[in-house]
Write an enzyme that holds these catalytic residues in place. Structure first.
Site, short mmCIF file in Angstrom:
data_model
loop_
_atom_site.label_atom_id
_atom_site.label_comp_id
_atom_site.label_asym_id
_atom_site.label_seq_id
_atom_site.Cartn_x
_atom_site.Cartn_y
_atom_site.Cartn_z
N LYS A 66 0.81 -1.23 0.00
CA LYS A 66 0.00 0.00 0.00
C LYS A 66 0.84 1.28 0.00
O LYS A 66 0.46 2.27 -0.61
CB LYS A 66 -0.93 0.02 1.21
N ASP A 102 -9.91 3.11 2.24
CA ASP A 102 -10.04 2.46 3.56
C ASP A 102 -10.68 3.40 4.59
O ASP A 102 -11.64 3.03 5.27
CB ASP A 102 -8.67 2.00 4.07
N ASP A 154 5.20 5.78 21.03
CA ASP A 154 5.89 6.68 20.09
C ASP A 154 5.27 6.64 18.70
O ASP A 154 5.26 7.64 17.98
CB ASP A 154 7.38 6.31 20.00
P1 NAP Z 1 -0.36 -2.86 11.11
O1 NAP Z 1 -0.01 -1.67 10.28
O2 NAP Z 1 0.59 -4.00 11.17
O3 NAP Z 1 -0.64 -2.34 12.62
C1 NAP Z 1 -0.87 -3.26 13.66
C2 NAP Z 1 -1.31 -2.53 14.93
O4 NAP Z 1 -1.64 -3.53 15.90
C3 NAP Z 1 -0.22 -1.66 15.57
O5 NAP Z 1 -0.85 -0.60 16.23
C4 NAP Z 1 0.40 -2.62 16.58
O6 NAP Z 1 1.02 -2.00 17.68
C5 NAP Z 1 -0.82 -3.36 17.07
N1 NAP Z 1 -0.52 -4.69 17.62
C6 NAP Z 1 -0.26 -5.83 16.92
N2 NAP Z 1 -0.05 -6.86 17.78
C7 NAP Z 1 -0.19 -6.35 19.03
C8 NAP Z 1 -0.10 -6.92 20.35
N3 NAP Z 1 0.15 -8.22 20.54
N4 NAP Z 1 -0.31 -6.12 21.41
C9 NAP Z 1 -0.59 -4.79 21.23
N5 NAP Z 1 -0.69 -4.20 20.01
C10 NAP Z 1 -0.49 -4.97 18.93
O7 NAP Z 1 -1.75 -3.50 10.64
P2 NAP Z 1 -2.99 -2.76 9.91
O8 NAP Z 1 -2.81 -2.85 8.43
O9 NAP Z 1 -3.19 -1.43 10.54
O10 NAP Z 1 -4.20 -3.76 10.26
C11 NAP Z 1 -4.63 -3.91 11.60
C12 NAP Z 1 -5.89 -4.76 11.66
O11 NAP Z 1 -6.93 -4.15 10.92
C13 NAP Z 1 -5.74 -6.16 11.08
O12 NAP Z 1 -6.45 -7.04 11.93
C14 NAP Z 1 -6.42 -6.07 9.72
O13 NAP Z 1 -6.96 -7.31 9.30
C15 NAP Z 1 -7.53 -5.09 10.03
N6 NAP Z 1 -7.99 -4.33 8.84
C16 NAP Z 1 -9.31 -4.39 8.53
C17 NAP Z 1 -9.77 -3.69 7.42
C18 NAP Z 1 -11.24 -3.74 7.06
O14 NAP Z 1 -11.57 -3.41 5.91
N7 NAP Z 1 -12.12 -4.09 7.97
C19 NAP Z 1 -8.89 -2.92 6.64
C20 NAP Z 1 -7.53 -2.88 7.01
C21 NAP Z 1 -7.09 -3.61 8.12
P3 NAP Z 1 2.59 -1.58 17.64
O15 NAP Z 1 2.63 -0.29 16.86
O16 NAP Z 1 2.96 -1.42 19.06
O17 NAP Z 1 3.31 -2.71 16.95
#
Ligand code: NAP
Length: 279
Positions: A66, A102, A154
């Protein structure tokens, strides 16, 4: 001639977009097909050249491309530029134009249960890619404040600093956010915590919410995360990630075809693929 549409990402096998868009092409009698392509990170530039050479009508972009796709496009719209990520590309007479549907998809889906964010106090949990799209989109809607809580505080601070739209925001640890949770009208869970197969995990352990709070979790597998269940127990109106997914797809489809598709049909279709009912 059949027009080609696609989604590129890695992994891509479980994407629900092909079924959703191919069904729309069929019901609106558009001579087109939508295919998933697994594109490895190192092959992204070649893949975009290939799609361009094939005269693709448009395509979706998912993890991990992306952000990195932006230099290979001819134009990127203002919101996608600000977010720094593109999930939808339109081929406008040979010009590849990038958009981010999104955040707008989340906002459009939210409207059915939370008509306006203007003047509202919002908490976003998470500071990853999805949080960024949602934060920047909501920031344009004149909320009272949007705070961000994240495991890595952060990253929440960086997100707030990066936002080009003026809004009042503080960054909090997850523990701090738990103590402040009764201040918020809308809480949006955007971390991957609670996603199958880790269904029992949840980011916050609140014991009360403000009356009338709305809580969204953008995860859609499971359809009701432990976090959403907990919020419902405490009286919140809840929404899962299906609406965001469906509306980001609907907005992409409209950009490609000029047709605002039947979102109820899209939702049913996605639910069928997931094998459940919405909450
Ligand atoms: P990303 O960029 O990898 O971000 C992940 C986030 O989750 C970060 O804030 C991370 O915190 C946190 N995190 C992950 N594991 C954790 C843990 N064990 N404890 C605490 N915090 C944790 O992922 P993303 O693309 O934003 O996607 C996130 C979620 O949204 C996924 O489940 C994805 O499937 C969903 N999503 C849904 C849609 C939809 O259309 N409904 C669209 C996009 C994404 P840190 O910064 O501390 O690592």
């Amino acid at each position: 001639m059949k027009k080609l549409f696609a989604v590129i990402g890695d992994p891509i096998a479980h994407s629900m977009s092909p079924v959703m868009h191919n069904d729309l092409f069929a019901i609106y009698q558009i001579n087109a097909t939508y295919l998933p392509f697994r594109v490895k990170a190192d092959d992204l530039e070649d893949a975009v050249k290939g799609l361009r050479a094939l005269g693709i009508g448009g395509f979706n972009v998912t993890v991990p491309h992306k952000q990195r796709i932006i230099p290979y496009l001819d134009e990127v719209d203002e919101l996608a530029q600000a977010i720094g990520a593109v999930n939808t590309v339109v081929n406008a007479n040979g010009k590849l134009i990038g958009y981010n549907t999104d955040g707008p998809g989340f906002l459009t889906g939210l409207a059915s249960i939370f008509p306006t964010v203007e003047g509202k106090k919002i908490l976003i949990i998470g500071a990853g890619g999805a949080a960024r799209a949602i934060y920047f989109t909501l920031a344009k809607e004149k909320p009272c404040a949007i705070d961000i809580t994240n495991r890595t505080v952060d990253k929440a601070k960086d997100l707030i600093e990066a936002c080009p739209y003026t809004t009042k925001s503080n960054a909090y640890s997850l523990i701090e956010a738990d103590t402040l949770i009764r201040e918020y009208d809308l809480i949006v869970q955007t971390t991957s915590i609670g996603m199958a197969p880790h269904d029992v995990e949840q980011p916050l352990k609140f014991t009360a919410l403000k009356d009338g709070t709305t809580v969204c979790d953008i995860i859609y597998n499971p359809l009701k995360t432990t976090f959403l269940e907990r919020a419902q127990t405490h009286g919140a109106t809840i929404q899962n990630g299906i609406d965001m997914f469906v509306y980001q797809g609907a907005l992409a489809f409209e950009k490609w075809t000029g047709i605002a598709p039947d979102v109820n049909r899209m939702r049913e279709n996605v639910l069928k693929q997931l094998g459940g009912t919405t909450c």
